[in-house]
Design a protein around this motif. Structure first.
Motif, PDB file in Angstrom:
ATOM      1  N   GLY A  91       1.219   9.127  -9.057  1.00  0.00           N
ATOM      2  CA  GLY A  91       1.275   7.571  -9.405  1.00  0.00           C
ATOM      3  C   GLY A  91       2.794   6.566  -8.630  1.00  0.00           C
ATOM      4  O   GLY A  91       1.856   5.359  -9.196  1.00  0.00           O
ATOM      5  N   PHE A  92       3.243   6.995  -8.102  1.00  0.00           N
ATOM      6  CA  PHE A  92       4.438   6.061  -8.130  1.00  0.00           C
ATOM      7  C   PHE A  92       4.547   6.290  -6.996  1.00  0.00           C
ATOM      8  O   PHE A  92       4.819   7.194  -6.547  1.00  0.00           O
ATOM      9  N   THR A  93       4.907   4.963  -5.559  1.00  0.00           N
ATOM     10  CA  THR A  93       5.713   5.524  -4.243  1.00  0.00           C
ATOM     11  C   THR A  93       6.485   4.119  -3.396  1.00  0.00           C
ATOM     12  O   THR A  93       5.487   2.993  -4.303  1.00  0.00           O
ATOM     13  N   ILE A 149      -0.917   3.896   6.870  1.00  0.00           N
ATOM     14  CA  ILE A 149      -0.027   4.272   6.032  1.00  0.00           C
ATOM     15  C   ILE A 149      -0.328   5.410   6.707  1.00  0.00           C
ATOM     16  O   ILE A 149      -1.289   6.588   6.415  1.00  0.00           O
ATOM     17  N   THR A 150       1.080   7.000   7.001  1.00  0.00           N
ATOM     18  CA  THR A 150       0.948   7.546   7.802  1.00  0.00           C
ATOM     19  C   THR A 150       1.634   8.842   6.706  1.00  0.00           C
ATOM     20  O   THR A 150       3.252   8.160   6.952  1.00  0.00           O
ATOM     21  N   PHE A 176       0.473  -1.517   0.112  1.00  0.00           N
ATOM     22  CA  PHE A 176       0.431  -0.227   0.201  1.00  0.00           C
ATOM     23  C   PHE A 176       1.052   1.169   0.061  1.00  0.00           C
ATOM     24  O   PHE A 176       1.805   1.819   0.725  1.00  0.00           O
ATOM     25  N   SER A 177       0.808   1.929  -0.754  1.00  0.00           N
ATOM     26  CA  SER A 177       1.459   3.166  -0.817  1.00  0.00           C
ATOM     27  C   SER A 177       0.600   4.676  -1.319  1.00  0.00           C
ATOM     28  O   SER A 177      -0.722   4.430  -1.812  1.00  0.00           O
ATOM     29  N   VAL A 219      -2.456   5.035  -3.432  1.00  0.00           N
ATOM     30  CA  VAL A 219      -3.006   6.238  -3.976  1.00  0.00           C
ATOM     31  C   VAL A 219      -3.021   7.253  -3.869  1.00  0.00           C
ATOM     32  O   VAL A 219      -1.606   7.609  -3.942  1.00  0.00           O
ATOM     33  N   GLY A 220      -3.150   8.089  -5.023  1.00  0.00           N
ATOM     34  CA  GLY A 220      -2.982   9.353  -5.538  1.00  0.00           C
ATOM     35  C   GLY A 220      -3.523  10.660  -4.989  1.00  0.00           C
ATOM     36  O   GLY A 220      -4.902  11.018  -5.309  1.00  0.00           O
TER      37      GLY A 220
END
Length: 335
Positions: free
Chosen positions: A77-79, A63-64, A38-39, A146-147
């Motif tokens: 779009g990405f991490t 995720i914080t 999850f990002s 998630v963006g």
């Protein structure tokens, strides 16, 4: 007689063990548990801080995005993802964040498309079988991305192996007056611009000069179209073409002169032409002007006509890309 009693005892124990196993499966949901990550990512130059949670029926994974996160550790779009092993697939996403450039607070809880998510996890095996012969070290599993875009727009992607990323949902969060997750976030918002310090000089200047958020730009980048992708003129050693789109979807397409792929996605942003086993890759980036071309061609479509995005090999291994329609493609290819 003793043998009969011993057999009966083993049979009873076996039935009890089977019953306990079924009870564990039903209560713990072992049959529905998956490995995934999850990002959270943000629109460039639109830093945020907040808290985001994936919620299954019985468990919460969160995720914080801390005060140090901003845009420096992620981009749209990405991490890098936080990995979860053997957890149920999520049913809901909970969001609560501060948009520092907008000086606004957003919050929302959204139901995820469960059937679509489940179908993607089942699709992974098919995709691996389709492309595995071109790559001996495939990547397994899915990532939920998630963006967060300006204006409270929340986009959820699911990404897997072989350059695959698909938008599965888009939501609109509501604006709130206070940030009730922790005090430090509210204090940072109240202290802007003095309380902001980014590693990006450009972002730092944007925040301190109170430059408005680019809401319309990010709406435009997220637009989707239905069209065909046509890949022509490449030699047999070109096995596949990888496309990344402005809405951050991506996919790999078998490259041959007869294939015509019907898609519903964003405008192409980046192209990778691959040869066998991903050797000798050639990469091409497309400008945002292509979005305007798609809009123009769509507005001029006749009834029953469909857009076509052509990737064509030209002289000296150069490629030509253009937007046309099914009624005009023969004329365009012959030019």
């Amino acid at each position: 007689m003793r043998i009969h009693k011993l057999t009966l005892t083993f049979l009873i124990i076996t039935i009890i063990l089977i019953g306990l196993h079924i009870w564990r499966m039903l209560t713990y949901q072992t049959y529905a548990r998956k490995n995934y990550s999850f990002s959270v990512s943000v629109a460039e130059e639109h830093p945020i801080m907040g808290k985001f949670e994936l919620i299954s029926e019985n468990e919460i994974q969160s995720i914080t995005v801390s005060e140090d996160y901003k845009e420096d550790n992620a981009y749209w779009g990405f991490t890098s993802g936080y990995e979860f092993e053997s957890f149920p697939l999520p049913y809901t996403i909970s969001t609560h964040w501060i948009s520092l450039r907008e000086r606004k607070i957003y919050k929302g809880s959204f139901e995820l498309p469960h059937k679509k998510i489940d179908s993607f996890f089942k699709l992974e095996k098919t995709r691996m079988e389709k492309f595995q012969k071109y790559n001996k070290s495939p990547v397994y599993g899915y990532n939920f991305g998630v963006g967060i875009a300006p204006g409270g727009m929340v986009t959820v992607w699911i990404s897997g192996s072989y350059f695959f990323q698909k938008e599965i949902a888009r939501y609109q969060a509501k604006e709130y007056d206070s940030y009730n997750w922790n005090a430090s976030g509210q204090e940072l918002l109240n202290a802007l611009p003095e309380g902001f310090d980014s590693r990006s000089k450009k972002t730092d200047s944007i925040i301190k000069n109170n430059i408005p958020a680019e809401i319309e730009k990010w709406k435009t980048l997220s637009e989707k179209y239905q069209y065909y992708i046509k890949i022509i003129g490449f030699p047999d050693e070109v096995t596949s073409t990888d496309l990344v789109f402005f809405n951050q979807e991506s996919d790999r397409y078998i490259a041959n002169n007869t294939a015509k792929h019907l898609v519903y996605t964003g405008v192409p942003k980046h192209i990778d032409i691959n040869k066998s086993e991903l050797k000798d890759r050639k990469s091409y980036s497309l400008s945002e002007k292509y979005i305007a071309k798609f809009k123009t061609e769509k507005n001029n479509l006749a009834i029953g006509d469909t857009l076509v995005f052509v990737i064509r090999k030209g002289l000296n291994d150069r490629i030509k890309t253009f937007v046309t329609s099914t009624s005009k493609i023969k004329l365009k290819v012959e030019e």
